[in-house]
Design a protein around this motif. Structure first.
Motif, short mmCIF file in Angstrom:
data_model
loop_
_atom_site.label_atom_id
_atom_site.label_comp_id
_atom_site.label_asym_id
_atom_site.label_seq_id
_atom_site.Cartn_x
_atom_site.Cartn_y
_atom_site.Cartn_z
N VAL A 1 -1.02 -3.18 3.02
CA VAL A 1 0.37 -2.81 3.30
C VAL A 1 1.22 -2.89 2.02
O VAL A 1 1.97 -1.98 1.69
CB VAL A 1 0.97 -3.69 4.43
N LEU A 2 1.07 -3.99 1.29
CA LEU A 2 1.85 -4.12 0.05
C LEU A 2 1.45 -3.04 -0.96
O LEU A 2 2.31 -2.45 -1.61
CB LEU A 2 1.69 -5.52 -0.54
N SER A 3 0.16 -2.76 -1.05
CA SER A 3 -0.28 -1.71 -1.98
C SER A 3 0.35 -0.38 -1.60
O SER A 3 0.86 0.35 -2.47
CB SER A 3 -1.80 -1.56 -1.97
N ALA A 4 0.33 -0.05 -0.31
CA ALA A 4 0.92 1.23 0.14
C ALA A 4 2.41 1.29 -0.20
O ALA A 4 2.94 2.36 -0.49
CB ALA A 4 0.72 1.41 1.64
N LEU A 5 3.06 0.14 -0.17
CA LEU A 5 4.49 0.11 -0.45
C LEU A 5 4.80 0.03 -1.94
O LEU A 5 5.96 -0.10 -2.33
CB LEU A 5 5.14 -1.07 0.30
N GLY A 6 3.77 0.07 -2.77
CA GLY A 6 3.98 0.07 -4.22
C GLY A 6 4.24 -1.31 -4.78
O GLY A 6 5.00 -1.46 -5.75
N VAL A 7 3.63 -2.33 -4.14
CA VAL A 7 3.83 -3.72 -4.59
C VAL A 7 2.46 -4.32 -4.88
O VAL A 7 1.51 -4.12 -4.11
CB VAL A 7 4.56 -4.53 -3.48
N ARG B 1 11.51 -4.96 1.18
CA ARG B 1 12.60 -5.70 0.52
C ARG B 1 12.42 -5.67 -1.00
O ARG B 1 13.38 -5.52 -1.75
CB ARG B 1 12.65 -7.14 1.04
N LEU B 2 11.16 -5.79 -1.43
CA LEU B 2 10.93 -5.76 -2.88
C LEU B 2 11.22 -4.39 -3.47
O LEU B 2 11.55 -4.28 -4.65
CB LEU B 2 9.49 -6.17 -3.21
N MET C 1 8.05 -1.50 -14.04
CA MET C 1 7.03 -2.47 -13.59
C MET C 1 6.95 -2.51 -12.08
O MET C 1 7.98 -2.48 -11.41
CB MET C 1 7.44 -3.87 -14.08
N ILE C 2 5.76 -2.61 -11.60
CA ILE C 2 5.56 -2.73 -10.15
C ILE C 2 5.94 -4.15 -9.71
O ILE C 2 5.59 -5.13 -10.40
CB ILE C 2 4.08 -2.41 -9.82
N PRO C 3 6.68 -4.31 -8.61
CA PRO C 3 6.99 -5.68 -8.16
C PRO C 3 5.70 -6.42 -7.77
O PRO C 3 4.72 -5.80 -7.34
CB PRO C 3 7.88 -5.47 -6.92
N LYS C 4 5.76 -7.74 -7.90
CA LYS C 4 4.57 -8.56 -7.67
C LYS C 4 4.87 -9.62 -6.61
O LYS C 4 5.89 -10.31 -6.70
CB LYS C 4 4.26 -9.27 -8.99
N ALA C 5 3.96 -9.78 -5.65
CA ALA C 5 4.15 -10.80 -4.61
C ALA C 5 2.96 -11.76 -4.61
O ALA C 5 1.81 -11.32 -4.58
CB ALA C 5 4.29 -10.15 -3.24
N ALA C 6 3.25 -13.06 -4.64
CA ALA C 6 2.19 -14.05 -4.42
C ALA C 6 2.09 -14.23 -2.91
O ALA C 6 3.09 -14.55 -2.26
CB ALA C 6 2.57 -15.37 -5.07
N VAL C 7 0.90 -13.99 -2.36
CA VAL C 7 0.76 -14.06 -0.91
C VAL C 7 -0.20 -15.20 -0.57
O VAL C 7 -1.38 -15.17 -0.90
CB VAL C 7 0.28 -12.72 -0.31
N ILE C 8 0.37 -16.22 0.08
CA ILE C 8 -0.35 -17.46 0.34
C ILE C 8 -0.79 -17.44 1.79
O ILE C 8 0.00 -17.66 2.71
CB ILE C 8 0.60 -18.64 0.00
N ASN C 9 -2.04 -17.07 2.00
CA ASN C 9 -2.48 -16.77 3.36
C ASN C 9 -4.01 -16.80 3.39
O ASN C 9 -4.65 -16.85 2.33
CB ASN C 9 -1.97 -15.37 3.76
N ALA D 1 4.34 -14.63 -13.06
CA ALA D 1 5.71 -14.65 -12.48
C ALA D 1 5.72 -13.68 -11.30
O ALA D 1 4.98 -12.69 -11.31
CB ALA D 1 6.73 -14.23 -13.53
N PHE D 2 6.52 -13.98 -10.30
CA PHE D 2 6.50 -13.18 -9.06
C PHE D 2 7.90 -12.76 -8.63
O PHE D 2 8.86 -13.52 -8.79
CB PHE D 2 5.85 -13.99 -7.93
N ASP D 3 7.97 -11.58 -8.03
CA ASP D 3 9.24 -11.12 -7.45
C ASP D 3 9.39 -11.67 -6.03
O ASP D 3 10.50 -11.77 -5.52
CB ASP D 3 9.28 -9.60 -7.43
#
Ligand code: PXL
Length: 302
Positions: free
Chosen positions: A25-31, A238-239, A1-9, A72-74
């Motif tokens: 940036v997150l997409s490029a890093l596989g997140v 980090r993820l 599974m790809i890690p998932k980040a909730a980005v509040i911005n 759910a988020f990593d």
């Protein structure tokens, strides 16, 4: 599974900051980046003309609907908040979605170069202090670090040599780390020291293992969104399993290449940097750092 980040911005149409930095940036890093937009702006607030639509009232809807759908988020990664009420919603968000293994990264966006942004209020600072104390990783610039630590903002621009400027930054980072209610990594980004014969920009990384200083050339101009790009690289790396220092090294290289390239052309600081040309470096950097994971999850991360 790809890690998932909730980005509040926020989502700014121009300026290459906040979500328009975090998503690529997150997409490029596989997140996977799951944006919770705090506001929609025609452009970031440094432009002479802009309109901001505040989305504070949407925040409880995001919480409710995401919860109903079993999200759910990593990682939970917060940036530009329009006011203290949004920080209260963020606290609520954490109650629902922060679990023991969730990385909580706070980029406490409030100002730069010894000055505060337009949305700053003492209540916003109070909320930002309280949320920052509960984070696993914070990424203030020196101005924001001073605000969080209750230090005089005049100091940010007062130093005449890099030694005293950096020891002030270190002392401030240590105050923040000591204030935190849990083990916390503090990364003070974009520290510009004044020595004219040695124009360097520093990033200071304070972990439980001690302090690491990263240094790169300073081009005498600062651009919109660089702090957001830095924090987004940290979050993604980090993820993907990298440690904070290696993540900061990759972020610093990505930023210095993007800034150097932007300096070749005469572009407005408000427009941000040409980071798009260097996303490949992130993809390559994270896959060589996570070689083992890369082999295990070949299809996922190729
Ligand atoms: O890069 C920080 C930032 C984020 N979002 C908005 C901003 C700024 C800095 O000026 O205006 C809307």
């Amino acid at each position: 599974m790809i890690p998932k980040a909730a980005v509040i911005n926020d989502l700014s149409g121009f300026g290459k900051c906040s979500l328009t930095a975090a998503i690529p940036v997150l997409s490029a890093l596989g997140v996977q980046c799951c944006p919770l937009a705090t506001a929609v702006l025609t452009g970031q607030t440094g432009y002479p003309h802009y309109t901001c639509t505040d989305l504070t009232d949407m925040m409880p809807q995001y919480i409710r609907r995401w919860k109903q759908n079993g999200a759910a988020f990593d990682a939970i990664y917060s940036g530009y908040m329009t006011g203290a009420v949004q920080l209260r919603h963020l606290e609520e968000f954490l109650l629902h979605f922060r679990e023991s293994g969730t990385l909580f990264l706070v980029d406490p966006v409030m100002g730069d170069d010894g000055r505060v942004y337009g949305m700053y209020t003492p209540e916003l600072l109070e909320g930002m202090r309280s949320i920052s104390r509960s984070a696993d990783l914070i990424t203030p610039n020196l101005t924001e670090a001073c605000l969080l630590a209750g230090k005089d903002l005049g100091k940010v621009t007062a130093y005449r040599d890099s030694k005293s400027c950096l020891s002030f930054a270190e002392e401030t980072a240590r105050v923040l780390q000591a204030q935190a209610g849990r083990p916390q990594h503090v990364v003070v980004t974009g520290i510009r020291c004044p020595d004219s014969d040695a124009p360097f920009i520093y990033n200071l990384v304070l972990t439980e293992e001690g302090m690491h200083l990263l240094r790169s050339r300073y081009f005498d101009r600062s651009f919109s969104g660089t702090g957001d790009l830095f924090a987004s690289v940290l979050c993604g790396c980090r993820l993907r399993g990298m440690d904070t220092v290696s993540a900061a090294e990759l972020a610093e290289r990505f930023l210095s290449h993007s800034i150097a390239d932007t300096m070749n052309e005469n572009i407005d600081r408000n427009d941000g940097v040409y980071f798009e040309k260097f996303l490949r470096e992130l993809i390559e950097g994270v896959s060589s750092a996570c070689g083992r994971q890369h082999t295990h999850n070949k299809e996922e991360y190729q």
